[in-house]
Write a protein that holds these residues in place. Structure first.
Motif, short mmCIF file in Angstrom:
data_model
loop_
_atom_site.label_atom_id
_atom_site.label_comp_id
_atom_site.label_asym_id
_atom_site.label_seq_id
_atom_site.Cartn_x
_atom_site.Cartn_y
_atom_site.Cartn_z
N ALA A 145 44.36 104.81 26.98
CA ALA A 145 44.80 104.41 25.90
C ALA A 145 46.37 104.42 25.53
CB ALA A 145 44.29 105.34 24.83
N GLN A 146 47.03 105.36 25.86
CA GLN A 146 48.44 105.52 25.99
C GLN A 146 49.03 104.24 26.57
OE1 GLN A 146 49.87 109.09 27.14
NE2 GLN A 146 52.01 108.60 26.72
N LEU A 147 48.56 104.07 27.92
CA LEU A 147 49.22 102.81 28.81
C LEU A 147 48.80 101.42 28.09
CD1 LEU A 147 48.04 104.12 32.47
CD2 LEU A 147 50.36 104.07 31.30
N MET A 148 47.70 101.22 27.34
CA MET A 148 47.31 100.31 26.74
C MET A 148 48.22 99.92 25.66
SD MET A 148 43.56 99.08 24.98
CE MET A 148 44.06 99.42 23.40
N VAL A 149 48.56 100.92 24.80
CA VAL A 149 49.64 100.67 23.82
C VAL A 149 50.74 100.17 24.27
CG1 VAL A 149 50.94 102.20 22.16
CG2 VAL A 149 48.22 102.37 22.36
N ALA A 150 51.31 100.78 25.40
CA ALA A 150 52.52 100.58 25.93
C ALA A 150 52.64 98.98 26.52
CB ALA A 150 52.97 101.40 27.34
N MET A 151 51.50 98.55 27.21
CA MET A 151 51.25 97.16 27.43
C MET A 151 51.55 96.16 26.09
SD MET A 151 48.47 97.14 30.34
CE MET A 151 47.10 97.79 29.41
N VAL A 152 50.77 96.73 25.18
CA VAL A 152 50.50 95.71 23.96
C VAL A 152 51.85 95.86 23.35
CG1 VAL A 152 49.47 95.23 21.57
CG2 VAL A 152 48.17 95.98 23.72
N ALA A 153 52.84 96.84 23.30
CA ALA A 153 54.04 96.88 22.79
C ALA A 153 54.95 95.88 23.59
CB ALA A 153 54.52 98.21 22.64
#
Length: 185
Positions: A145-153
């Motif tokens: 989830a943390q990595l996904m947030v970074a990708m989406v940002a």
């Protein structure tokens, strides 16, 4: 009888969004804000003790509006891929449509006054998605989830600089979620 603080505070925050959009966080001076708000400098200090607390309030307001929009968009969608898709799309679309996005996404990453705020918001958004990822069978859904947030940002920033949606990047992040989640099942 004292006047309520909210109209003045809101006028200053609205002015700050405009200044951030036009000049970025570095150009977000107290003088610029009160000029755009059409208020005296003393009014600023009536509502905010200093620039730092003001910038934090602006950042919180921006992200609260994003979170509200995303929550409304995902609504009653059952946890899973479709809810993640709806949330990502809502976030990316809102970033393109919201004043001050560039300042609050790009520049806030390097503004030392906002580092704690940025980290907290990223954790909040990751927390929203973590249960969905767990339900999809992802090992260590918190880290994913943390990595996904970074990708989406990062996609949001690319879209801002490209002045529009990037269907290829949006599809790629959705594809990663779908494919990798299936491997964990």
């Amino acid at each position: 009888m004292p006047r309520p603080a909210e109209p003045g505070r809101n006028a200053l925050l609205n002015a700050g969004e405009q200044v951030a959009q036009d000049r970025g966080l570095r150009g977000l001076s107290i003088n610029a804000v009160v000029e755009v708000a059409g208020m005296a400098k003393g009014s600023f200090y009536h509502h905010f003790p200093d620039r730092r607390s003001y910038v934090i309030a602006l950042h919180r307001r921006y992200h609260d509006a994003l979170a509200e929009l995303i929550t409304a968009r995902i609504g009653d969608i059952a946890p899973g891929v479709e809810r993640i898709r709806a949330g990502i799309t809502a976030y990316l679309d809102a970033c393109l449509e919201t004043r001050g996005t560039k300042a609050f996404l790009a520049q806030s990453r390097t503004d030392t006054d906002l580092l704690d705020e940025v980290s907290a918001r990223n954790r909040d958004f990751a927390g929203v998605v973590e249960g969905d990822l767990a339900g999809l069978g992802w090992p260590d859904p918190g880290a994913v989830a943390q990595l996904m947030v970074a990708m989406v940002a990062e996609i949001a920033l690319v879209e801002l600089y490209d002045n529009g949606p990037r269907a290829d990047l949006r599809a790629a992040v959705m594809d990663l979620i779908d494919r990798e989640g299936e491997r964990g099942r």
